[in-house]
Design a protein around this motif. Structure first.
Motif, PDB file in Angstrom:
ATOM      1  N   UNK A   1       0.846  -1.190   0.000  1.00  0.00           N
ATOM      2  CA  UNK A   1       0.000   0.000   0.000  1.00  0.00           C
ATOM      3  C   UNK A   1       0.880   1.239   0.000  1.00  0.00           C
ATOM      4  N   UNK A   2       0.503   2.211  -0.776  1.00  0.00           N
ATOM      5  CA  UNK A   2       1.211   3.479  -0.817  1.00  0.00           C
ATOM      6  C   UNK A   2       0.326   4.545  -0.162  1.00  0.00           C
ATOM      7  N   UNK A   3       0.972   5.585   0.343  1.00  0.00           N
ATOM      8  CA  UNK A   3       0.247   6.666   0.999  1.00  0.00           C
ATOM      9  C   UNK A   3       0.614   7.974   0.312  1.00  0.00           C
ATOM     10  N   UNK A   4      -0.328   8.883   0.265  1.00  0.00           N
ATOM     11  CA  UNK A   4      -0.107  10.191  -0.350  1.00  0.00           C
ATOM     12  C   UNK A   4      -0.096  11.232   0.754  1.00  0.00           C
ATOM     13  N   UNK A   5       0.978  12.006   0.794  1.00  0.00           N
ATOM     14  CA  UNK A   5       1.104  13.040   1.818  1.00  0.00           C
ATOM     15  C   UNK A   5       0.080  14.147   1.539  1.00  0.00           C
ATOM     16  N   UNK A   6      -0.902  14.304   2.415  1.00  0.00           N
ATOM     17  CA  UNK A   6      -1.926  15.321   2.152  1.00  0.00           C
ATOM     18  C   UNK A   6      -1.385  16.741   2.199  1.00  0.00           C
ATOM     19  N   UNK A   7      -0.209  16.918   2.809  1.00  0.00           N
ATOM     20  CA  UNK A   7       0.398  18.253   2.852  1.00  0.00           C
ATOM     21  C   UNK A   7       1.167  18.554   1.570  1.00  0.00           C
ATOM     22  N   UNK A   8       1.572  17.520   0.848  1.00  0.00           N
ATOM     23  CA  UNK A   8       2.346  17.697  -0.384  1.00  0.00           C
ATOM     24  C   UNK A   8       1.476  17.623  -1.646  1.00  0.00           C
ATOM     25  N   UNK A  12      -3.728  17.366  -8.254  1.00  0.00           N
ATOM     26  CA  UNK A  12      -3.702  17.435  -9.721  1.00  0.00           C
ATOM     27  C   UNK A  12      -4.415  16.240 -10.351  1.00  0.00           C
ATOM     28  N   UNK A  13      -4.553  15.155  -9.562  1.00  0.00           N
ATOM     29  CA  UNK A  13      -5.274  13.954  -9.989  1.00  0.00           C
ATOM     30  C   UNK A  13      -4.531  13.159 -11.053  1.00  0.00           C
ATOM     31  N   UNK A  14      -3.267  13.469 -11.313  1.00  0.00           N
ATOM     32  CA  UNK A  14      -2.500  12.746 -12.334  1.00  0.00           C
ATOM     33  C   UNK A  14      -2.279  11.290 -11.960  1.00  0.00           C
ATOM     34  N   UNK A  15      -2.247  10.990 -10.687  1.00  0.00           N
ATOM     35  CA  UNK A  15      -1.973   9.622 -10.251  1.00  0.00           C
ATOM     36  C   UNK A  15      -3.217   8.735 -10.283  1.00  0.00           C
ATOM     37  N   UNK A  16      -4.384   9.323 -10.317  1.00  0.00           N
ATOM     38  CA  UNK A  16      -5.616   8.548 -10.167  1.00  0.00           C
ATOM     39  C   UNK A  16      -5.729   7.440 -11.206  1.00  0.00           C
ATOM     40  N   UNK A  26     -10.201  12.552  -4.450  1.00  0.00           N
ATOM     41  CA  UNK A  26     -10.085  13.806  -3.724  1.00  0.00           C
ATOM     42  C   UNK A  26     -10.715  13.566  -2.358  1.00  0.00           C
ATOM     43  N   UNK A  27     -10.185  14.229  -1.346  1.00  0.00           N
ATOM     44  CA  UNK A  27     -10.649  13.975   0.017  1.00  0.00           C
ATOM     45  C   UNK A  27     -12.173  14.100   0.146  1.00  0.00           C
ATOM     46  N   UNK A  39      -7.732   9.280   7.618  1.00  0.00           N
ATOM     47  CA  UNK A  39      -6.876   9.421   8.803  1.00  0.00           C
ATOM     48  C   UNK A  39      -5.718   8.432   8.755  1.00  0.00           C
ATOM     49  N   UNK A  40      -5.989   7.191   8.345  1.00  0.00           N
ATOM     50  CA  UNK A  40      -4.928   6.182   8.246  1.00  0.00           C
ATOM     51  C   UNK A  40      -3.833   6.658   7.299  1.00  0.00           C
ATOM     52  N   UNK A  41      -4.228   7.199   6.140  1.00  0.00           N
ATOM     53  CA  UNK A  41      -3.252   7.708   5.181  1.00  0.00           C
ATOM     54  C   UNK A  41      -2.402   8.814   5.798  1.00  0.00           C
TER      55      UNK A  41
END
Ligand code: SF4
Length: 59
Positions: A1-8, A12-16, A26-27, A39-41
């Motif tokens: 599993x990968x996580x995306x830093x919500x602060x970074x 842009x949605x390029x990874x979706x 999107x959140x 929250x887990x992410x």
């Protein structure tokens, strides 16, 4: 599993399109049954190393 830093993330949605299990939202669009992953992410992104170079894709 990968996580995306919500602060970074700049939303842009390029990874979706590259997520093999359509797990990126999107959140505000996270389905109700997966709300706990927000929250887990946020927690896990602080506990796992950042990927800083290209790697072999996960299967
Ligand atoms: S590619 Fe994905 S994780 Fe990176 S900024 Fe865009 S939406 Fe965020």
């Amino acid at each position: 599993m990968l996580y995306i830093d919500p602060e970074e993330c700049i939303d842009c949605y390029a990874c979706q399109a590259d997520c093999p299990v359509d797990a990126i939202f999107f959140e505000d669009d996270v389905p109700e049954q997966w709300q706990s992953f927000i929250q887990l992410n946020a927690e896990m992104v602080t506990q796992t190393p950042a990927i800083t170079e290209k790697k072999t894709p996960l299967k």
